[in-house]
Design a protein around this motif. Structure first.
Motif, PDB file in Angstrom:
ATOM      1  N   THR A  56      -2.739   1.449  -4.607  1.00  0.00           N
ATOM      2  CA  THR A  56      -2.862   2.846  -4.191  1.00  0.00           C
ATOM      3  C   THR A  56      -3.779   2.949  -2.983  1.00  0.00           C
ATOM      4  O   THR A  56      -4.890   2.437  -2.985  1.00  0.00           O
ATOM      5  N   ASP A  57      -3.281   3.596  -1.955  1.00  0.00           N
ATOM      6  CA  ASP A  57      -4.034   3.817  -0.721  1.00  0.00           C
ATOM      7  C   ASP A  57      -4.311   5.315  -0.631  1.00  0.00           C
ATOM      8  O   ASP A  57      -3.393   6.118  -0.440  1.00  0.00           O
ATOM      9  N   GLU A  58      -5.570   5.712  -0.781  1.00  0.00           N
ATOM     10  CA  GLU A  58      -5.925   7.129  -0.816  1.00  0.00           C
ATOM     11  C   GLU A  58      -5.503   7.864   0.451  1.00  0.00           C
ATOM     12  O   GLU A  58      -5.188   9.055   0.423  1.00  0.00           O
ATOM     13  N   ASP A 101       1.200  -3.044   9.264  1.00  0.00           N
ATOM     14  CA  ASP A 101      -0.174  -3.121   8.779  1.00  0.00           C
ATOM     15  C   ASP A 101      -0.972  -1.848   9.078  1.00  0.00           C
ATOM     16  O   ASP A 101      -2.163  -1.766   8.752  1.00  0.00           O
ATOM     17  N   ILE A 102      -0.338  -0.846   9.682  1.00  0.00           N
ATOM     18  CA  ILE A 102      -1.019   0.393  10.032  1.00  0.00           C
ATOM     19  C   ILE A 102      -0.320   1.540   9.327  1.00  0.00           C
ATOM     20  O   ILE A 102       0.922   1.634   9.348  1.00  0.00           O
ATOM     21  N   TYR A 103      -1.100   2.438   8.731  1.00  0.00           N
ATOM     22  CA  TYR A 103      -0.512   3.616   8.091  1.00  0.00           C
ATOM     23  C   TYR A 103       0.025   4.537   9.174  1.00  0.00           C
ATOM     24  O   TYR A 103      -0.686   4.987  10.064  1.00  0.00           O
ATOM     25  N   ASN A 104       1.314   4.813   9.108  1.00  0.00           N
ATOM     26  CA  ASN A 104       2.006   5.638  10.094  1.00  0.00           C
ATOM     27  C   ASN A 104       2.010   7.093   9.645  1.00  0.00           C
ATOM     28  O   ASN A 104       2.725   7.452   8.716  1.00  0.00           O
ATOM     29  N   LYS A 133       0.837  -1.197   0.000  1.00  0.00           N
ATOM     30  CA  LYS A 133       0.000   0.000   0.000  1.00  0.00           C
ATOM     31  C   LYS A 133       0.875   1.252   0.000  1.00  0.00           C
ATOM     32  O   LYS A 133       1.709   1.437   0.876  1.00  0.00           O
ATOM     33  N   LEU A 134       0.632   2.115  -1.006  1.00  0.00           N
ATOM     34  CA  LEU A 134       1.442   3.319  -1.152  1.00  0.00           C
ATOM     35  C   LEU A 134       0.598   4.480  -1.646  1.00  0.00           C
ATOM     36  O   LEU A 134      -0.539   4.308  -2.089  1.00  0.00           O
ATOM     37  N   PRO A 143      -2.702  16.059  -0.443  1.00  0.00           N
ATOM     38  CA  PRO A 143      -3.537  16.928  -1.277  1.00  0.00           C
ATOM     39  C   PRO A 143      -2.749  17.338  -2.525  1.00  0.00           C
ATOM     40  O   PRO A 143      -1.528  17.555  -2.454  1.00  0.00           O
ATOM     41  N   VAL A 144      -3.443  17.454  -3.646  1.00  0.00           N
ATOM     42  CA  VAL A 144      -2.774  17.639  -4.942  1.00  0.00           C
ATOM     43  C   VAL A 144      -1.770  18.786  -4.921  1.00  0.00           C
ATOM     44  O   VAL A 144      -0.616  18.637  -5.350  1.00  0.00           O
TER      45      VAL A 144
END
Length: 336
Positions: free
Chosen positions: A271-273, A332-335, A208-209, A278-279
């Motif tokens: 892809t992980d939103e 497994d957790i988004y840091n 996941k990125l 932000p763009v």
């Protein structure tokens, strides 16, 4: 400037770069005081993992960079200050920008005020390549415009300008080191290289990125540490901003594939939103011009170009895949 016989304070010594820098200063025989963030666990961060020989030769001061009294107390008797303490995670700066102002700007002001009052011989203030924002020209020289594309980068621009104002206003001996994307053992999993390595090391093959197209100039931590020490030693660096970068540009996507190649694994990228900036906040391109560092510091990367990057990745992977190190990460957790 010969640092032997000088008392050197490292703020942020409990962190990724700060712990490596503290250890190397001790190995070189310097008298080191480490400023670490006070906490009720009595943890010294990554310095807890240092060898007994290192810890026996470091004076540890626990405090908070936001506290002017504590900062001044920590700096008493010090000749050189290497100021690394900061909040650095870009996603968390969207969430809690006020803490970034207090830590990065007001914390730096505390260092500068105390240094002026105590007559410190030199302050090396830590900047970041994020202050440049998306490159308007490459490679990026120190004259590139500053663009605050995140609350984090805006506070670092503010801190940099404060530091330079003390040089201009009070003739304080200040140097500003501007490292590009440092990586290596102990880095937080909020950064791209550790998050990829830890996911693969924990058996995941769907990685996941966030965005893959931006480019970065990755700098191995040993090279960054050498840059700090060179800045501290160099009289020519006073009043200067100096890039520390590899002068090698690579995309995030290419970096991920290179990590998988070094680890001998095949992966799929998802892809992980939640990991997308932000763009208008995404820094699309970073590529360092390190000419000034070579000229003023006699510094150049030992891990430059693609082969050097692969060597640095191999050393980083070897550290992260050690089970005693990997257990400190939650892959497994988004840091943030």
């Amino acid at each position: 400037m010969n640092l032997i016989g000088k008392k050197v304070l490292v703020t942020g010594a409990d962190g990724f770069i700060g712990s490596h820098l503290t250890e190397q200063l001790v190995r070189l025989g310097y008298d080191v005081r480490a400023f670490v963030l006070y906490n009720s666990f009595n943890s010294w961060g990554w310095l807890d993992q240092a060898s007994t020989e290192i810890k026996e030769h470091v004076e540890v001061y626990t405090g908070d960079i936001r506290d002017p009294h504590g900062v001044k107390t920590a700096m008493q008797g010090c000749d050189i200050v290497l100021h690394l303490a900061a909040l650095i995670a870009i996603p968390y700066s969207y969430h809690s920008p006020d803490t970034y102002v207090d830590t990065n700007i007001k914390g730096t002001l505390n260092i500068l005020q105390a240094a002026r009052e105590l007559g410190v011989e030199k302050v090396v203030h830590t900047s970041t390549s994020e202050v440049y924002g998306t490159a308007r020209f490459v490679p990026i020289t120190e004259e590139h415009p500053l663009q605050g594309q995140s609350p984090y980068s805006a506070t670092k621009i503010g801190a940099d300008q404060l530091a330079m104002s003390f040089y201009q206003s009070f003739s304080m001996p200040i140097s500003i080191i501007r490292p590009f994307n440092t990586y290596g053992p102990r880095q937080s999993a909020r950064a791209i290289i550790p998050t990829v390595i830890t996911q693969i090391a924990c058996g995941k093959r769907e990685i996941k990125l966030g965005a893959l197209h931006p480019t970065r100039d990755f700098n191995y931590v040993a090279d960054t540490v050498r840059g700090f020490i060179s800045m501290a030693q160099s009289k020519a660096s006073i009043g200067e901003v100096i890039n520390i970068g590899s002068n090698y540009e690579i995309s995030i996507g290419e970096t991920v594939n290179l990590i998988a190649e070094v680890m001998g694994e095949k992966i799929d990228i998802v892809t992980d939103e939640a990991r997308m900036r932000p763009v208008n906040s995404e820094v699309e391109r970073l590529w360092a011009d390190n000419t000034k560092a070579k000229k003023l510091l006699n510094w150049e990367p030992l891990y430059g170009n693609k082969e050097g990057f692969k060597k640095g990745l191999a050393e980083t992977i070897a550290w992260f895949t050690n089970k005693d190190n990997l257990k400190n990460y939650k892959s497994d957790i988004y840091n943030l």
